[in-house]
Design a protein around this motif. Structure first.
Motif, PDB file in Angstrom:
ATOM      1  N   ILE A  87     -36.459 -11.429 -41.519  1.00 29.15           N
ATOM      2  CA  ILE A  87     -36.566 -12.702 -40.813  1.00 29.15           C
ATOM      3  C   ILE A  87     -37.370 -13.617 -41.725  1.00 29.15           C
ATOM      4  O   ILE A  87     -38.535 -13.344 -42.007  1.00 29.15           O
ATOM      5  CB  ILE A  87     -37.286 -12.552 -39.455  1.00 29.15           C
ATOM      6  N   GLU A  88     -36.735 -14.671 -42.212  1.00 28.64           N
ATOM      7  CA  GLU A  88     -37.394 -15.552 -43.157  1.00 28.64           C
ATOM      8  C   GLU A  88     -38.342 -16.512 -42.433  1.00 28.64           C
ATOM      9  O   GLU A  88     -37.903 -17.314 -41.617  1.00 28.64           O
ATOM     10  CB  GLU A  88     -36.364 -16.339 -43.967  1.00 28.64           C
ATOM     11  N   PRO A  89     -39.642 -16.428 -42.745  1.00 30.36           N
ATOM     12  CA  PRO A  89     -40.592 -17.369 -42.145  1.00 30.36           C
ATOM     13  C   PRO A  89     -40.271 -18.791 -42.583  1.00 30.36           C
ATOM     14  O   PRO A  89     -39.837 -19.019 -43.707  1.00 30.36           O
ATOM     15  CB  PRO A  89     -41.948 -16.926 -42.711  1.00 30.36           C
ATOM     16  N   ASP A  90     -40.497 -19.748 -41.692  1.00 30.35           N
ATOM     17  CA  ASP A  90     -40.243 -21.145 -42.030  1.00 30.35           C
ATOM     18  C   ASP A  90     -41.551 -21.835 -42.413  1.00 30.35           C
ATOM     19  O   ASP A  90     -42.611 -21.220 -42.461  1.00 30.35           O
ATOM     20  CB  ASP A  90     -39.547 -21.867 -40.872  1.00 30.35           C
ATOM     21  N   THR A  91     -41.457 -23.117 -42.668  1.00 29.30           N
ATOM     22  CA  THR A  91     -42.618 -23.902 -43.077  1.00 29.30           C
ATOM     23  C   THR A  91     -43.728 -23.830 -42.039  1.00 29.30           C
ATOM     24  O   THR A  91     -44.910 -23.699 -42.387  1.00 29.30           O
ATOM     25  CB  THR A  91     -42.206 -25.373 -43.322  1.00 29.30           C
ATOM     26  N   VAL A  92     -43.372 -23.890 -40.769  1.00 34.86           N
ATOM     27  CA  VAL A  92     -44.380 -23.861 -39.703  1.00 34.86           C
ATOM     28  C   VAL A  92     -45.131 -22.532 -39.703  1.00 34.86           C
ATOM     29  O   VAL A  92     -46.364 -22.508 -39.564  1.00 34.86           O
ATOM     30  CB  VAL A  92     -43.727 -24.131 -38.323  1.00 34.86           C
ATOM     31  N   ALA A  93     -44.421 -21.439 -39.886  1.00 32.72           N
ATOM     32  CA  ALA A  93     -45.067 -20.124 -39.895  1.00 32.72           C
ATOM     33  C   ALA A  93     -46.052 -20.021 -41.062  1.00 32.72           C
ATOM     34  O   ALA A  93     -47.206 -19.611 -40.882  1.00 32.72           O
ATOM     35  CB  ALA A  93     -44.016 -19.020 -39.985  1.00 32.72           C
ATOM     36  N   TYR A  94     -45.600 -20.403 -42.250  1.00 37.13           N
ATOM     37  CA  TYR A  94     -46.491 -20.354 -43.409  1.00 37.13           C
ATOM     38  C   TYR A  94     -47.692 -21.278 -43.220  1.00 37.13           C
ATOM     39  O   TYR A  94     -48.825 -20.902 -43.524  1.00 37.13           O
ATOM     40  CB  TYR A  94     -45.747 -20.759 -44.678  1.00 37.13           C
ATOM     41  N   THR A  95     -47.447 -22.475 -42.724  1.00 37.81           N
ATOM     42  CA  THR A  95     -48.529 -23.447 -42.548  1.00 37.81           C
ATOM     43  C   THR A  95     -49.568 -22.936 -41.560  1.00 37.81           C
ATOM     44  O   THR A  95     -50.773 -23.119 -41.761  1.00 37.81           O
ATOM     45  CB  THR A  95     -47.961 -24.807 -42.104  1.00 37.81           C
ATOM     46  N   SER A  96     -49.129 -22.275 -40.501  1.00 44.32           N
ATOM     47  CA  SER A  96     -50.059 -21.715 -39.517  1.00 44.32           C
ATOM     48  C   SER A  96     -50.983 -20.689 -40.157  1.00 44.32           C
ATOM     49  O   SER A  96     -52.195 -20.688 -39.911  1.00 44.32           O
ATOM     50  CB  SER A  96     -49.298 -21.067 -38.360  1.00 44.32           C
ATOM     51  N   VAL A  97     -50.426 -19.835 -40.996  1.00 46.47           N
ATOM     52  CA  VAL A  97     -51.253 -18.815 -41.650  1.00 46.47           C
ATOM     53  C   VAL A  97     -52.193 -19.466 -42.663  1.00 46.47           C
ATOM     54  O   VAL A  97     -53.368 -19.096 -42.762  1.00 46.47           O
ATOM     55  CB  VAL A  97     -50.383 -17.725 -42.304  1.00 46.47           C
ATOM     56  N   ILE A  98     -51.704 -20.454 -43.408  1.00 52.69           N
ATOM     57  CA  ILE A  98     -52.559 -21.165 -44.368  1.00 52.69           C
ATOM     58  C   ILE A  98     -53.712 -21.849 -43.646  1.00 52.69           C
ATOM     59  O   ILE A  98     -54.846 -21.840 -44.121  1.00 52.69           O
ATOM     60  CB  ILE A  98     -51.733 -22.154 -45.209  1.00 52.69           C
ATOM     61  N   SER A  99     -53.449 -22.405 -42.477  1.00 52.98           N
ATOM     62  CA  SER A  99     -54.511 -23.036 -41.682  1.00 52.98           C
ATOM     63  C   SER A  99     -55.575 -22.028 -41.283  1.00 52.98           C
ATOM     64  O   SER A  99     -56.773 -22.342 -41.258  1.00 52.98           O
ATOM     65  CB  SER A  99     -53.931 -23.683 -40.429  1.00 52.98           C
ATOM     66  N   THR A 100     -55.162 -20.827 -40.980  1.00 52.56           N
ATOM     67  CA  THR A 100     -56.102 -19.774 -40.627  1.00 52.56           C
ATOM     68  C   THR A 100     -56.969 -19.401 -41.827  1.00 52.56           C
ATOM     69  O   THR A 100     -58.157 -19.121 -41.670  1.00 52.56           O
ATOM     70  CB  THR A 100     -55.353 -18.524 -40.119  1.00 52.56           C
TER      71      THR A 100
END
Length: 101
Positions: A27-40
């Motif tokens: 399941i390929e993570p999208d921009t929102v998924a990556y951005t959420s983790v980067i924010s963390t």
């Protein structure tokens, strides 16, 4: 939604684990998924992980946006990694992304 919830609850390791699990399940993570983790990453001084995630996004063909870059810049600033933050701002300019911070 699960990654975002982990980010809000301060569970950075869980958020990172979910991202890796998505990839393992094809399941390929999208921009929102990556951005959420980067924010963390910002919340816990994990600026290097934020930088690594940006590179992973690019290698996976996922487009970082102004929110993604802003989160990564904030992670670097929070860790007092000024040079890295400036490099990200320069990269944004090269890519035609206007900073919002």
């Amino acid at each position: 939604a699960a990654i975002s919830s982990c980010s809000k609850d301060g569970k950075s390791d869980v958020a990172m684990g979910l991202l890796k699990r998505m990839k393992a399940m094809k399941i390929e993570p999208d921009t929102v998924a990556y951005t959420s983790v980067i924010s963390t990453c910002k919340k816990y001084g994990k600026w290097q992980e934020a930088m690594d995630l940006l590179q992973t996004m690019e290698s996976d063909g996922v487009q970082a946006n102004v929110v993604t870059y802003s989160a990564a810049v904030s992670a670097c600033v929070a860790a007092r990694e000024w040079e890295q933050a400036l490099k990200l701002l320069e990269e944004m300019e090269r890519r035609g992304i206007r900073p919002n911070i």
